[in-house]
Design a protein around this motif. Structure first.
Motif, PDB file in Angstrom:
ATOM      1  N   LEU A 270       0.832  -1.206   0.000  1.00  0.00           N
ATOM      2  CA  LEU A 270       0.000   0.000   0.000  1.00  0.00           C
ATOM      3  C   LEU A 270       0.870   1.260   0.000  1.00  0.00           C
ATOM      4  N   ASP A 271       0.343   2.316  -0.580  1.00  0.00           N
ATOM      5  CA  ASP A 271       1.011   3.616  -0.568  1.00  0.00           C
ATOM      6  C   ASP A 271       0.200   4.540   0.331  1.00  0.00           C
ATOM      7  N   VAL A 272       0.613   4.623   1.589  1.00  0.00           N
ATOM      8  CA  VAL A 272      -0.131   5.406   2.573  1.00  0.00           C
ATOM      9  C   VAL A 272       0.772   6.519   3.097  1.00  0.00           C
ATOM     10  N   PRO A 273       0.475   7.778   2.762  1.00  0.00           N
ATOM     11  CA  PRO A 273       1.297   8.880   3.271  1.00  0.00           C
ATOM     12  C   PRO A 273       1.155   9.015   4.785  1.00  0.00           C
ATOM     13  N   LEU A 274       2.246   9.406   5.422  1.00  0.00           N
ATOM     14  CA  LEU A 274       2.205   9.599   6.864  1.00  0.00           C
ATOM     15  C   LEU A 274       1.381  10.830   7.212  1.00  0.00           C
ATOM     16  N   PRO A 275       0.588  10.735   8.277  1.00  0.00           N
ATOM     17  CA  PRO A 275      -0.153  11.928   8.702  1.00  0.00           C
ATOM     18  C   PRO A 275       0.829  13.009   9.139  1.00  0.00           C
ATOM     19  N   GLU A 276       0.483  14.254   8.841  1.00  0.00           N
ATOM     20  CA  GLU A 276       1.387  15.351   9.152  1.00  0.00           C
ATOM     21  C   GLU A 276       0.897  16.127  10.372  1.00  0.00           C
ATOM     22  N   GLY A 277       1.867  16.702  11.082  1.00  0.00           N
ATOM     23  CA  GLY A 277       1.549  17.492  12.254  1.00  0.00           C
ATOM     24  C   GLY A 277       2.822  17.993  12.882  1.00  0.00           C
ATOM     25  N   ASP A 278       2.712  19.031  13.672  1.00  0.00           N
ATOM     26  CA  ASP A 278       3.891  19.592  14.330  1.00  0.00           C
ATOM     27  C   ASP A 278       4.174  18.929  15.664  1.00  0.00           C
ATOM     28  N   ASP A 279       3.235  18.127  16.136  1.00  0.00           N
ATOM     29  CA  ASP A 279       3.414  17.460  17.423  1.00  0.00           C
ATOM     30  C   ASP A 279       4.599  16.498  17.355  1.00  0.00           C
ATOM     31  N   ILE A 280       5.290  16.328  18.465  1.00  0.00           N
ATOM     32  CA  ILE A 280       6.458  15.444  18.499  1.00  0.00           C
ATOM     33  C   ILE A 280       6.067  14.013  18.170  1.00  0.00           C
ATOM     34  N   GLY A 281       4.809  13.652  18.460  1.00  0.00           N
ATOM     35  CA  GLY A 281       4.354  12.309  18.143  1.00  0.00           C
ATOM     36  C   GLY A 281       4.444  11.991  16.670  1.00  0.00           C
ATOM     37  N   TYR A 282       4.126  12.953  15.822  1.00  0.00           N
ATOM     38  CA  TYR A 282       4.194  12.727  14.385  1.00  0.00           C
ATOM     39  C   TYR A 282       5.647  12.592  13.917  1.00  0.00           C
ATOM     40  N   ARG A 283       6.517  13.369  14.567  1.00  0.00           N
ATOM     41  CA  ARG A 283       7.943  13.261  14.210  1.00  0.00           C
ATOM     42  C   ARG A 283       8.503  11.899  14.629  1.00  0.00           C
ATOM     43  N   LEU A 284       8.088  11.441  15.819  1.00  0.00           N
ATOM     44  CA  LEU A 284       8.517  10.112  16.261  1.00  0.00           C
ATOM     45  C   LEU A 284       7.960   9.026  15.344  1.00  0.00           C
ATOM     46  N   LEU A 285       6.720   9.218  14.891  1.00  0.00           N
ATOM     47  CA  LEU A 285       6.124   8.279  13.960  1.00  0.00           C
ATOM     48  C   LEU A 285       6.950   8.185  12.689  1.00  0.00           C
ATOM     49  N   ALA A 286       7.351   9.331  12.151  1.00  0.00           N
ATOM     50  CA  ALA A 286       8.146   9.342  10.921  1.00  0.00           C
ATOM     51  C   ALA A 286       9.483   8.637  11.138  1.00  0.00           C
ATOM     52  N   LEU A 287      10.116   8.869  12.296  1.00  0.00           N
ATOM     53  CA  LEU A 287      11.396   8.220  12.591  1.00  0.00           C
ATOM     54  C   LEU A 287      11.221   6.711  12.732  1.00  0.00           C
ATOM     55  N   ALA A 288      10.121   6.281  13.374  1.00  0.00           N
ATOM     56  CA  ALA A 288       9.884   4.850  13.552  1.00  0.00           C
ATOM     57  C   ALA A 288       9.660   4.164  12.212  1.00  0.00           C
ATOM     58  N   VAL A 289       8.893   4.806  11.325  1.00  0.00           N
ATOM     59  CA  VAL A 289       8.646   4.248   9.998  1.00  0.00           C
ATOM     60  C   VAL A 289       9.940   4.176   9.203  1.00  0.00           C
ATOM     61  N   GLN A 290      10.755   5.217   9.304  1.00  0.00           N
ATOM     62  CA  GLN A 290      12.038   5.211   8.607  1.00  0.00           C
ATOM     63  C   GLN A 290      12.928   4.081   9.104  1.00  0.00           C
TER      64      GLN A 290
END
Length: 320
Positions: A270-290
């Motif tokens: 699947l091609d699912v873009p990561l949800p965006e946000g300025d909260d640190i949770g979204y940044r941690l999400l991006a790091l975990a996915v990476q």
């Protein structure tokens, strides 16, 4: 018989972990060929089966000197004992032999049955049964009351693995196994849907066989990727999930959750873009996915960094 022949003593050990009556052929030969068979355990499970086989067993075990005397004249006496043997008897025989004043019979230690791998699990089930009945604390525990311990023990197991401590690893594996056996024992008491540890094991066996068609069926797997493909395909058939997110526990640690979701998305193509946000949770999400995309367990990576931070703190304190 030769009156001067000191005879023969056979210490026949049998395991309570093997079904009664399943003795080795040498054991049956020794029992049928003996002049006398003795057993000091009135509740020995083998006794009814020996009786059916025409073997007469005299109750009680004589002391070392009496046993030596019973063998005089070339007689063979078989002493049936549990897997632990009969320490007082063997100690007594050793003292007589060491004295040099007694002509000793030949002594043979004959295992009547051997434990199969996993036999100690039967002991564990028996111990758990007894504790559940007799221990005031254990007898009151429920699935919900034990849930937190399952999580704690799993984390302690992971820590032992990451630390490379083999002794600790063995102990923590036992603690995790205890949780399984404990919950299964509690489940036996359910009035509506009881199940036992054997049911748990049976379900797991069926799952393992079904998910390994390259081992138990006609499929082939030349490389690990083939094995994983078989596993995922059969799992999907079993679960019949509507979404790739089905079965992902939301209550697990955040980084592990993010990595698991990313893994499901990637596996499903699947091609699912990561949800965006300025909260640190979204940044941690991006790091975990990476991290997951790079083959790194983000939860383990953070724990490793945490341990390094802990060591730095201890060094600063002078306690490291």
């Amino acid at each position: 018989m030769n009156a001067e022949d000191p005879g023969r003593i056979v210490l026949l050990t049998v395991s309570h972990r093997v079904a009664p009556g399943l003795l080795s052929w040498p054991a049956w030969q020794a029992l049928h060929g003996a002049d006398e068979v003795r057993c000091g355990e009135p509740e020995q499970p083998q006794l009814p089966y020996l009786s059916e086989a025409g073997v007469t067993v005299t109750p009680g075990v004589p002391d070392a000197q009496e046993l030596v005397d019973a063998c005089a004249g070339g007689r063979t006496v078989v002493v049936l004992t549990g897997g632990a043997g009969n320490q007082p008897l063997t100690d007594g025989l050793a003292r007589l032999a060491g004295s040099g004043r007694v002509r000793m019979p030949d002594l043979e230690l004959l295992p009547g049955a051997y434990d199969l791998p996993g036999a100690r699990l039967l002991d564990l089930v028996q111990v758990m049964d007894r504790i559940r009945v007799e221990c005031p604390w254990t007898s009151q525990k429920t699935h919900k009351g034990l849930a937190k311990y399952a999580i704690e023990e799993a984390y302690e197991l992971v820590e032992a693995i990451e630390d490379g401590d083999r002794e600790e690893l063995r102990e923590e594996l036992g603690d995790v196994l205890l949780q399984v056996v404990f919950h299964a024992r509690i489940a036996e008491e359910d009035e509506e849907e009881p199940f036992s540890v054997d049911d748990v094991a049976g379900t797991l066996i069926e799952k393992l066989i079904h998910r390994h068609p390259h081992v138990f069926g006609d499929e082939t797997a030349e490389v690990p990727e083939d094995s994983r493909a078989h596993w995922m395909r059969t799992k999907a058939i079993e679960k019949q999930r509507e979404s790739v997110t089905d079965g992902v526990p939301i209550g697990q640690p955040g980084l592990a959750l993010a990595a698991k979701l990313a893994s499901r998305v990637r596996t499903a193509g699947l091609d699912v873009p990561l949800p965006e946000g300025d909260d640190i949770g979204y940044r941690l999400l991006a790091l975990a996915v990476q991290a997951q995309e790079e083959g790194i367990d983000p939860e383990a990576a953070l724990r490793a960094a945490g341990r390094a931070y802990r060591d730095a703190i201890r060094t600063a304190e002078g306690t490291g």
